[in-house]
Design an enzyme around this catalytic site. Structure first.
Site, mmCIF file in Angstrom:
data_model
loop_
_atom_site.group_PDB
_atom_site.id
_atom_site.type_symbol
_atom_site.label_atom_id
_atom_site.label_comp_id
_atom_site.label_asym_id
_atom_site.label_seq_id
_atom_site.Cartn_x
_atom_site.Cartn_y
_atom_site.Cartn_z
ATOM 1 N N LYS A 67 -18.041 19.545 3.792
ATOM 2 C CA LYS A 67 -17.229 19.904 1.516
ATOM 3 C C LYS A 67 -16.297 18.425 1.821
ATOM 4 O O LYS A 67 -15.834 17.999 2.688
ATOM 5 C CB LYS A 67 -16.842 20.459 0.989
ATOM 6 C CG LYS A 67 -16.476 20.546 -0.294
ATOM 7 C CD LYS A 67 -15.670 22.089 -0.199
ATOM 8 C CE LYS A 67 -14.970 21.924 -1.623
ATOM 9 N NZ LYS A 67 -14.715 23.840 -2.322
ATOM 10 N N SER A 148 -16.335 25.437 -6.404
ATOM 11 C CA SER A 148 -16.205 25.089 -6.409
ATOM 12 C C SER A 148 -16.994 23.451 -5.029
ATOM 13 O O SER A 148 -17.349 22.944 -5.123
ATOM 14 C CB SER A 148 -14.969 24.213 -5.829
ATOM 15 O OG SER A 148 -14.600 24.552 -5.052
ATOM 16 N N SER A 172 -14.790 29.707 -4.347
ATOM 17 C CA SER A 172 -15.336 28.448 -4.648
ATOM 18 C C SER A 172 -16.419 28.390 -3.476
ATOM 19 O O SER A 172 -17.062 27.206 -3.346
ATOM 20 C CB SER A 172 -14.432 27.822 -3.638
ATOM 21 O OG SER A 172 -14.307 26.967 -5.529
#
Lengths: 515, 576
Positions: A67, A148, A172
């Site tokens: 990420k 997210s 997330s």
């Protein structure tokens, strides 16, 4: 960015595969990125082709996506923010180093909501992530990958990498895993080092893993779940040892085989009543019910439990997370690093803060600005008592709720074991399937986006391990709401019982596969 | 209750709906609760501002003398280091970095707390203080707002001709120092140096117990001496390792204290006292201008050129620092055994040293003060390490008096030196010679053993005092590890008289060997008229003859002995 990623991947496949610099396996990932990323927008950067390693290490052969809010030396770490658009960290995050030391290849960086703030992965300077799932029944539509860690979930779902690291502050990892139909683990808080993870809300942030199957998650988890001196919130080796010893005692009671659990005799599965609100869509509730009854068939004892503070958790979460975020975002002033915006010539430069304001108003996205303002208010002298402190007390109540109903003791803080308690809790990961990407939620998410987190924040507030297992029950049983999109079933355990959570997750995986 | 999507807007609009009855009421001390004023001091009229009582409290920020910064692994810096050479990613607030508390800083702060008799808290915690400024890269300073490391304590200050005044300590807390920003007015640019960013500070807050600029000065000087003695800080105001913010208010005796003004960033004791004096006069003028006038609460600066304070910001402009518990650092726990270890290894405190020097050695107050003022914390190195066995002046003096540090087998008799003689040699001769060489005590290369031997040679009359001074200068210019006696012999500085013991018995054979005889005879031969005058009874003229001998011996002769010999020769000759 998208074009860059695709071009690079096409290039890698053409040149390096011919010259046999990378394996067929690795080439497969690059090919998938080259084919699909232009639409899915999961990757924002792909790394150079790694040198093939000779030694056989625990994670050799795995291509892992990271990420974009986890620091890497070899590629930019933008956090999907204009503020850090060309930012390259001078160091690697501990997790990245651990993965590389264990033989894994870092294939690239994945899209996410700006600094991890969002539930739909629409607040990104790189553009939204498009859910790669294609249901068989319905016509093509663009849906959110969730956020997210939407890029990480979509990359795994689209077959662009073996697995991906994400971060989970309030859901997330679990939310995008649920929306994209992959497995996602948010481990116990403090088990995986946060050194190099760009802070959103330090007391909640966890690094976690997304993959297609739970054994793959475990393989990576076992490698990166080690004590790191650089992270003062890391669980100490003593605490890890205590929890692990207690956990082994419980795990021994179930016979297991290579293909998963044979029998779940003795397993106590709690069903928290507060996690089945009326608003829950039937497309979600039916597969969860099927999972619960399948577990019962294998001998697990199903016990209803109540976590009465759940209804306050979301409010408390948004106060605490925004407060910490407003503090953590204060460093982005466009001076030491990141994007610098020259204030317009006519502007008032009498105060340093005015110069920062110029940069921050331009380089932060709307959602980040909104949360900074919210958090700043919650920390102001007049509001601190009513908001921040009140939210902290609610957080304690949420923790107490969990400690009361678990059979295992919480070794990360003071608690007692409840002999009649549950080993794990089962509940839906989200209140619905992936929401469509409409212009409304792309521009301004409103409150709907916050509500996406309602089932995931309690485990975050309490720092508990939570795993979302993909479930796609047969459509004829799912009723009118079923749109053919995946949903996730969450397995939540006591702090430190990550292995138990994964074992139960595997059992669910097996049960769903044999159905 | 079912989870409802409208939860979020509700908490923004109306929190009270979600306040729970079971919530434990827990109040944190954000603001000081007003307490009833009970003056600890008796009012004493000051001629400079008759009819006014002055109340002063001081916040001191002392840089912790640790090798590494408070939360990062970069080395602490010196003001002369090139800018931005002691910076880690954490100090520059790079994304992804986390703080890690340096236990050495905690130990040194505990040392300070022990020295100030402060109550060390078994649990304390860290908070973030937010403000946007260029010297603060992360946008917040990590400090201890809600639960400081130590509470309470006292520092006794001593002014000349008065009894000691106890100044109570309110609290001691750990916090980060900021970076340094330098504004260049020519190109309107600020330069940022991150060397200092993240260095550990101790904030030591006094109660408002001081009543004059002089007491404030004495407080800071005493605090400096303590910090240096225990090695927790260099305590140097000029170099910025000690900084003071002073709160000043005035009131009519017997009435409630007036509104205080805070004067920030004072960087010498002299400036601090001047700032307080100006502030008292300013407030006095303001209050006497009209019966309705009040002092507005404000933060003020001090102009070092005009010696006046000026307004920085008013109470209304005071920033909201949005304090928040730091989510990364958790609780700082200090065990009782850690405190005890620090207490038992605490270096000697200045007031204990003072008493000990006076009582054990019987040396004068003045000499004690000289030794203490020379000390300057050289004793303790970074991180509180003892270093190379004490380079401080007091330790040097202790070794000098103790001799070689050897104790005879019966354990009683120390092979010691006369403390008064030793202190004279040290404070007058050694410090004097060092000053003449433009060096300070820390540059001293002469060991206490060498100086001791030098003193022994003088007391044993192996060399004269004059020669010893010459020899001392030589030893400082050309440091050597040779025996001092050997050097004295090589330089032909040994005295021209036989040892004192042989002097008393003047047998003819010994006098014949006495190296003074030829010199004295030569002088007598050279000065016949003076010799005649002496013989005639004018003893004063003897001085001239002795002086002649002394000159010829280049200081190696003992004047008293020369006088004896010369007189003996003249009178003896006369008798013959």
């Amino acid at each position: 960015m998208r074009a860059d990623v695709v071009r690079k991947c096409t290039d890698v496949c053409r040149t390096h595969f011919v010259s046999r610099k990378i394996s067929t396996e690795a080439c497969k990932w690059y090919q998938a990125i080259a084919e699909k990323n232009a639409v899915v927008n999961a990757f924002v950067h792909v790394t150079n082709v790694p040198k093939p390693s000779k030694a056989a290490l625990p994670l050799s052969g795995l291509s892992i996506a990271i990420k974009d809010n986890i620091a890497t030396k070899s590629s930019p770490t933008t956090c999907s923010s204009a503020m850090l658009k060309d930012f390259v960290s001078p160091f690697d995050a501990t997790v990245v180093k651990l993965l590389q030391d264990s033989g894994a290849d870092i294939i690239g960086k994945t899209n996410c909501d700006e600094f991890g703030m969002g539930s739909l992965n629409v607040h990104s300077v790189h553009g939204p992530v498009i859910n790669p799932f294609t249901p068989s029944t319905v016509t093509f539509e663009q849906r959110s990958a969730g956020g997210s860690s939407g890029g990480s979930a979509a990359a795994v779902a689209a077959g662009m990498c073996s697995a991906a690291l994400g971060t989970d502050t309030g859901g997330s990892i679990r939310l995008p895993a649920s929306y994209c139909g992959v497995a996602g683990l948010k481990p116990s808080y403090g088990l995986i080092s946060r050194w190099g993870v760009v802070s959103f809300a330090d007391s909640l942030d966890c690094v976690g893993i997304l993959a297609k199957t739970i054994p793959e998650i475990r393989r990576i988890f076992d490698t990166i779940s080690v004590y790191d001196m650089k992270d003062t919130t890391a669980a100490t080796p003593e605490v890890r040892e205590q929890a692990s010893r207690e956990l082994q005692k419980r795990l021994k009671t179930w016979p297991t085989s290579e293909s998963g659990l044979l029998s779940l005799e003795g397993l106590r599965v709690g069903i928290p009543q507060e996690y089945f609100p009326l608003e829950l869509s039937s497309a979600v509730i039916t597969p969860v019910r099927q999972v619960i009854s399948a577990l019962k068939d294998r001998g697990a004892k199903i016990i209803p439990v109540s976590l009465p503070s759940t209804s306050y958790a979301l409010s408390a979460y948004y106060v605490l997370a925004s407060a910490e975020a407003s503090s953590n975002m204060a460093r982005y002033d466009g001076v030491q690093y990141g994007m610098h915006i020259r204030p317009p010539p006519s502007s008032d430069l009498t105060k340093t803060s005015k110069i920062y304001a110029a940069a921050r108003s331009v380089a932060f996205g709307q959602e980040v600005q909104k949360r900074i303002l919210l958090g700043t208010y919650a920390l102001s002298a007049d509001a601190f008592d009513n908001y921040f402190l009140q939210a902290q007390r609610v957080r304690q109540l949420v923790k107490d709720d969990f400690n009361r109903i678990f059979r295992m003791q919480n070794f990360s803080g003071p608690s007692e074991a409840n002999q009649d308690g549950a080993d794990v809790l089962i509940h839906p990961s989200a209140i619905r399937t992936a929401p469509p990407l409409t212009s409304a939620n792309r521009d301004n998410s409103g409150l709907d986006a916050y509500v996406q987190d309602v089932l995931t924040v309690p485990a975050s507030l309490a720092g508990l391990p939570a795993l979302s297992v993909p479930s796609r029950a047969s459509s004829e049983q799912n009723g009118v709401d079923d749109d053919g999109w995946p949903i996730g079933v969450s397995v939540v355990g006591q702090w430190g019982s990550d292995e138990m959570v994964m074992r139960v997750g595997e059992a669910i995986e097996t049960l769903l596969a044999t159905k | 209750m079912h989870v409802a999507p409208r939860l979020f807007p509700d908490f923004l609009l109306n929190t009270s709906r979600y306040m729970l009855a079971v919530v434990r009421p827990c109040r944190l001390p954000f603001s000081l609760t007003t307490r009833l004023f009970h003056d600890v001091r008796v009012y004493k009229e000051d001629k400079r501002w008759p009819g006014w009582q002055v109340i002063i409290g001081i916040e001191t920020h002392a840089q912790i003398k640790s090798r590494l910064k408070l939360f990062s692994e970069s080395l602490t810096s010196h003001p002369d280091d090139p800018p931005n050479t002691h910076v880690s990613p954490f100090d520059a607030a790079f994304p992804g970095t986390l703080p890690k508390l340096n236990p050495k800083c905690v130990d040194l702060a505990i040392r300070t707390a022990v020295a100030l008799q402060s109550d060390i808290q078994p649990r304390s915690s860290f908070d973030r203080k937010h403000y946007f400024y260029s010297d603060l890269p992360s946008g917040y300073q990590i400090t201890q707002q809600y639960a400081p490391l130590a509470l309470g304590g006292v520092l006794n200050i001593q002014l000349p001709d008065s009894s000691p005044v106890p100044v109570r300590i309110k609290q001691i807390q750990l916090e980060q120092d900021t970076a340094k920003s330098t504004f260049n007015p020519r190109n309107l640019t600020s330069s940022i140096d991150l060397n200092r960013a993240g260095t550990g500070l101790m904030e030591i807050v006094s109660e408002p117990d001081m009543r004059s600029p002089e007491e404030a000065g004495a407080y800071v000087r005493t605090l400096q001496a303590v910090l240096r003695a225990i090695g927790s800080s260099d305590g140097n105001m000029e170099q910025g390792s000690l900084r003071c913010d002073v709160n000043v208010s005035i009131n009519r005796p017997g009435e409630l204290p007036g509104t205080r003004c805070e004067i920030k960033n004072l960087n010498s004791v002299r400036f601090m006292m001047a700032a307080i004096t100006h502030e008292i006069k300013r407030q006095q003028a303001l209050l006497t201008s009209s019966s309705l006038a009040t002092v507005p609460q404000e933060t003020r600066g001090f102009d070092e050129h005009t010696f006046e304070t000026f307004r920085l910001r008013s109470k209304e402009d005071a920033p909201d620092y949005r304090y928040m518990p730091d989510p990364n650092l958790g609780e700082l726990r200090v065990s009782q055994s850690r405190i005890e270890t620090i207490r038992s290894t605490l270096p000697e405190l200045p007031w204990h040293t003072r008493t000990r020097l006076k009582s054990t050695y019987g040396i004068s107050e003045r000499d004690v003060e000289v030794l203490l003022s020379v000390d300057s914390g050289r004793e303790v190195q970074f991180d509180g390490d003892e270093g190379d066995g004490g380079r401080g002046a007091v330790a040097y003096f202790d070794r000098l008096v103790a001799g070689n540090g050897q104790i005879n087998e019966d354990g009683k008799k120390k092979k010691g030196r006369d403390p008064k003689v030793a202190v004279n040699w040290m404070t007058h001769e050694l410090l004097g010679q060092l000053a003449a060489r433009n060096e300070s005590f820390k540059d001293n290369t002469l060991t206490s053993g060498q100086l001791g031997e030098l003193i022994d040679l003088v007391t044993g009359r192996i060399i004269t005092g004059t020669s010893a001074k010459l020899l001392l200068r030589h030893l400082l210019a050309k440091p050597s590890s040779e025996r001092v006696l050997k050097i004295a012999e090589d330089l032909q500085l040994t005295a021209l008289s036989p040892s004192s013991s042989s002097c008393s018995s003047s047998s003819s054979s010994q006098t014949a060997e006495d190296p003074l005889f030829p010199l004295c005879k030569e002088a007598i031969a050279a000065l016949p008229s003076e010799v005649a005058a002496v013989r005639a009874g004018n003893k004063n003229v003897l001085h001239k003859i002795v002086g002649h001998v002394m000159k010829g011996s280049r200081g190696r002769a003992d004047a008293k002995r020369v006088r004896e010999v010369v007189e003996g020769l003249i009178m003896g000759e006369g008798k013959q």
